[in-house]
Design a protein around this motif. Sequence first.
Motif, PDB file in Angstrom:
ATOM      1  N   GLU A 478       0.960  -1.428  -0.049  1.00 32.79           N
ATOM      2  CA  GLU A 478       0.160   0.074  -0.073  1.00 32.79           C
ATOM      3  C   GLU A 478       0.955   1.193   0.075  1.00 32.79           C
ATOM      4  OE1 GLU A 478      -3.621  -0.246   2.522  1.00 32.79           O
ATOM      5  OE2 GLU A 478      -2.326  -1.585   3.634  1.00 32.79           O
ATOM      6  N   ASP A 479       0.370   2.569  -0.184  1.00 35.67           N
ATOM      7  CA  ASP A 479       0.969   3.611   0.037  1.00 35.67           C
ATOM      8  C   ASP A 479       1.034   3.865   1.617  1.00 35.67           C
ATOM      9  OD1 ASP A 479       2.079   6.257  -0.069  1.00 35.67           O
ATOM     10  OD2 ASP A 479       0.153   7.372  -0.877  1.00 35.67           O
ATOM     11  N   ALA A 480       2.147   3.198   2.301  1.00 37.40           N
ATOM     12  CA  ALA A 480       2.253   3.157   3.581  1.00 37.40           C
ATOM     13  C   ALA A 480       2.564   4.936   4.080  1.00 37.40           C
ATOM     14  CB  ALA A 480       3.374   2.353   4.138  1.00 37.40           C
ATOM     15  N   ALA A 481       3.203   5.435   3.351  1.00 36.50           N
ATOM     16  CA  ALA A 481       3.637   6.764   3.538  1.00 36.50           C
ATOM     17  C   ALA A 481       2.418   7.691   3.710  1.00 36.50           C
ATOM     18  CB  ALA A 481       4.462   7.595   2.522  1.00 36.50           C
ATOM     19  N   SER A 482       1.454   7.561   2.983  1.00 39.78           N
ATOM     20  CA  SER A 482       0.107   8.487   3.344  1.00 39.78           C
ATOM     21  C   SER A 482      -0.784   7.808   4.421  1.00 39.78           C
ATOM     22  CB  SER A 482      -0.692   8.485   1.956  1.00 39.78           C
ATOM     23  OG  SER A 482      -1.263   7.191   1.584  1.00 39.78           O
ATOM     24  N   HIS A 483      -0.658   6.762   4.651  1.00 36.12           N
ATOM     25  CA  HIS A 483      -1.413   6.078   5.711  1.00 36.12           C
ATOM     26  C   HIS A 483      -0.635   6.573   7.179  1.00 36.12           C
ATOM     27  CE1 HIS A 483      -4.067   3.453   3.549  1.00 36.12           C
ATOM     28  NE2 HIS A 483      -2.930   2.747   3.146  1.00 36.12           N
ATOM     29  N   LEU A 484       0.795   6.474   6.998  1.00 39.18           N
ATOM     30  CA  LEU A 484       1.425   6.877   8.186  1.00 39.18           C
ATOM     31  C   LEU A 484       1.101   8.327   8.519  1.00 39.18           C
ATOM     32  CD1 LEU A 484       5.034   5.153   7.590  1.00 39.18           C
ATOM     33  CD2 LEU A 484       3.254   4.603   9.552  1.00 39.18           C
ATOM     34  N   LYS A 485       1.236   9.316   7.573  1.00 40.86           N
ATOM     35  CA  LYS A 485       0.870  10.545   7.868  1.00 40.86           C
ATOM     36  C   LYS A 485      -0.567  10.688   7.978  1.00 40.86           C
ATOM     37  CE  LYS A 485       1.203  15.126   7.594  1.00 40.86           C
ATOM     38  NZ  LYS A 485       0.085  15.714   7.844  1.00 40.86           N
ATOM     39  N   GLY A 486      -1.543   9.971   7.631  1.00 37.69           N
ATOM     40  CA  GLY A 486      -3.030  10.027   8.289  1.00 37.69           C
ATOM     41  C   GLY A 486      -3.199   9.612   9.543  1.00 37.69           C
ATOM     42  N   PHE A 487      -2.405   8.510   9.986  1.00 41.11           N
ATOM     43  CA  PHE A 487      -2.404   8.132  11.130  1.00 41.11           C
ATOM     44  C   PHE A 487      -1.933   9.268  11.897  1.00 41.11           C
ATOM     45  CE2 PHE A 487      -0.569   5.603  14.982  1.00 41.11           C
ATOM     46  CZ  PHE A 487      -1.881   5.556  15.719  1.00 41.11           C
ATOM     47  N   TYR A 488      -1.022   9.932  11.987  1.00 40.17           N
ATOM     48  CA  TYR A 488      -0.185  10.881  12.781  1.00 40.17           C
ATOM     49  C   TYR A 488      -1.349  12.066  12.770  1.00 40.17           C
ATOM     50  CZ  TYR A 488       2.272  14.929  14.115  1.00 40.17           C
ATOM     51  OH  TYR A 488       2.756  15.975  15.068  1.00 40.17           O
ATOM     52  N   ASP A 489      -2.064  12.511  11.569  1.00 34.54           N
ATOM     53  CA  ASP A 489      -2.916  13.458  11.679  1.00 34.54           C
ATOM     54  C   ASP A 489      -4.300  13.235  12.657  1.00 34.54           C
ATOM     55  OD1 ASP A 489      -1.481  14.937   9.507  1.00 34.54           O
ATOM     56  OD2 ASP A 489      -2.862  14.236   7.991  1.00 34.54           O
TER      57      ASP A 489
END
Length: 951
Positions: A478-489
């Motif tokens: 998956e696009d882990a970078a966007s998921h990680l950023k989304g979780f941090y948000d």
Amino acid sequence: MNLWLWLCCFFPAAVGQPDSELMARYLEEKLMADYSIAEQVVRRVPRQTRFLQRLETRPRMSEFSVKSTIISRYAFTTVSCTMVNSGSEAREAVFEMQIPAAAFISNFTMSIGNKTYYGEVTGKEKKHSNDDKAKKKKSPSPANGRENGYETFKASVFIPRKMQANFLLHYEELLQRRLGKYEYMVSIRPQQLVGRLRVEVNILENSGIISLEVPPLRNSKHKGNGKAEGDVSPPPSTVIGQTKTLAKVTFSPNVVEQTKIARNGILGDFIVRYDVNRELSVGDVQILNGYFVHYFAPMDLPPLPKNVVFVLDSSASMVGTKLRQTKEALFTILQDLRPEDHFNIIGFSNRIKVWQQDRLVPVTPNNIRDAKKYIHNMSPTGGTNINSALQTGAKLLNDYIAQNNIDARSVSLIIFLTDGRPTVGETQSSKILSNTKDAIRDKFCLFTIGIGNDVDYKLLERMALENCGMVRHFQEDEDAASHLKGFYDEIGTPLLSDIRIDYPEDNVEQVTQNFFPNYFNGSEIIIAGKLINRTSDSLHVEVTASNSKKYILLKTDVAIDLPSTNDIRAVPGMEDGRADQNYIERAWSYLTIKELLNSRLKSNDNQEKEYLTEKAKSMALAYNFVTPFTYMKMREAGLHSEPPHEELISPSTDGIGEKLQSLQGHKAPPGIHRHQDKQRIKISRTSADGDPHFVIDFPSSKFSVCFNIDGEPGDILRLVSDHKESGVTVNGQLIGAPAPPNGHKKHRTYFNTITILSNKPERSYLEITPTRIILDDGERLILSCDRNAVVRSSSLEVSISANSNITVTIRDTISFVILIHRYKKPAPYQKDHLGFYISNSKGLSSDSHGLLGQFLSHEVKLLQESLNINQQQVGQNQTEALQPNLTNTLKVKGRLVPVVWKQRRIYNGQQQVDCWFAKNNADKLIDGSYKDYLASHPFDTGTSPGTINSL
């Protein structure tokens, strides 16, 4: 959950095929035939033959429909599927449906011919150890498990020749708010083109629906972070209808439209996102049939400072995409840190590497730059020492909290990321859990993130649960970078800490979790419970919380079982189905079971685990939920059996009056007081209200003086100016309105904004209008005037009495009261406006000035020339003896001001004031002229050259 249901049934009856279903068959076969030319050449099978072969070997899906009803965030979903066997012999049909991992299946029914099979939820028996070992061997892989946000339901039956099977699946879930939106997702993956495909989502929210959106289909089978890139328009054939409280979304693509989306029938996830109207209040409390649910999600609060430690896996298994995406996400996250935050970074493999030894650093451009360099230079190597990494992170954060004078209401947290299992150091999960809990000691929260298929999800989940955090799992592809950023948000903006929500102990029971260490922007706190005293007219609710340097107390009384204004039975499309249940009771049972499951997961005591298991199982059986401790057994229904029908009673959301109590000191009140005294405001007559009419009270002289100011719309009047001494300034801005008919004025003016500024001990200001209050003391807080609230910091307290008044207290020695004047049906010359009253002026200096402030420390004498009255001073109680033809004069700082006797009404007309009136814009009464009191802007403190401070 993988649920397989095997039934083999044979029936002689035939079933006809609709035209749309035949078209779907033909179109899919044509597309499959044209898909690969190479495949055609190798097999050399005529297209017509292959078409007939597929018809003979696989049952067709003639209909696939999903109907969902969401009532106050609680979603009832019904999936209906019809499969047809047109072959000459019995064929196996597999009904497969991906459902959200957080959902509970509540019913399943199959019918083949004239036989119906229904699901009955049954408790699981305690397994022997050998059975447990066998079960572990058969456990699904992480790619199909609940850690990825979904579960797969499967049912397999053999359909006799020329017959059809119908499947009906029901499941329920409580929608969670993330990043400011509720997201309802339904999987549309029939794996073939369907003649009749329809999705219908109905939403009822009494608070009001806002920000309704339907993004394009999400083709990844894994849940995203709530932000889909390139959200432009809904899928084709989507129809959206919306009123203030109701919404209906339908999606019904024909076979041609399905083909354009996906040739294989895997269309993707159909998503509906929305939010509801909300304000800074106790939230949305709904009560129905002896149960209540409470949604709390305040907005427009300033963020709390964060102390955050990032603990990142840099072991050899992170090589390639995983580490690259982690670095990309961290670069963005570091850029989003706020100036008041502090942070550090730990990289771990078999060795632990701390970026900044023994400290957390503030967020500065140089520190962010150096942190990015450190992350960029991280390279994958060695094993995975999870235990030591967490111990180091916890010690670093504990030492920083102990050794530094950090804000008590700042939020401390660890964000831990790994892609594997412990391989170095302590590798036993139980020991790692115990060590982590001992190191954190409930002082901060731990948020865990797993990437890939090799991660120990259960370990990460339990670590987060035991330490007030959350867990997320993402796939490597998956696009882990966007998921990680989304979780941090989701967790990057804490707004409140130490939130406690209380109800009277003798009125409620079996209340779900009511204390929460943090509330993050865009999320929501949900509490539910049962009412003990159903004869009571209302339920008292108290919310206490901390926000940066402020303490907040909110209270209300909510009406019990008032008739609803939104009866769902009258809404087209929502008259029947799963909505006709006591959804509040089911939301309570849903939350209670979830909490029992989490408590069991955290427990280390076998006896306690057994108790929690039995309690969760008992409740799941009572509400027909499939859980880890229950399963669904299929039984054949008797003849003429019909499912029970229940009437829906729609929600009650009306309040019956709110009450307010100030929060003193630094701790919330220990208990709930059932009987609250009405708030009483003690204020003087010194005020500016109405058109505007000014009143100044002189208690020692026992009379009052009044005057008018005929300003222009847009003028800003300086009411109190003591910036140099007490640091307080009050300005009022005028708006205009037409004059009443036959009036002597060309227009009226009112105060529509009052600005209160204070620069001691620190700078802060309040901007007050008839609808809202903005409080800014370095952090911006917006409050609504139609909700009771109390906000208190070290030197400032703001108390709101809904739609009535606002009391502002500065350092306990200065108090102002602002009255709110609002009209339901205003005449053209009436405007919503404010009245300003001085309640306590002890903290203002003798040099204070302004239209009102200049009189607070000065006395005024009344001189009277009359043959009938000999005394030179007249008290207020003797004004009745005065005659209109007498010449009366005020002596103010050596100036003589002619006055006449008048009567004024203040406090919304509740009190009459006898006063001596000075004409002509208070000429000679005030220092200078009216224009000397015009401020250049609402935040003008009068310290610039050319303004009058004292004459």
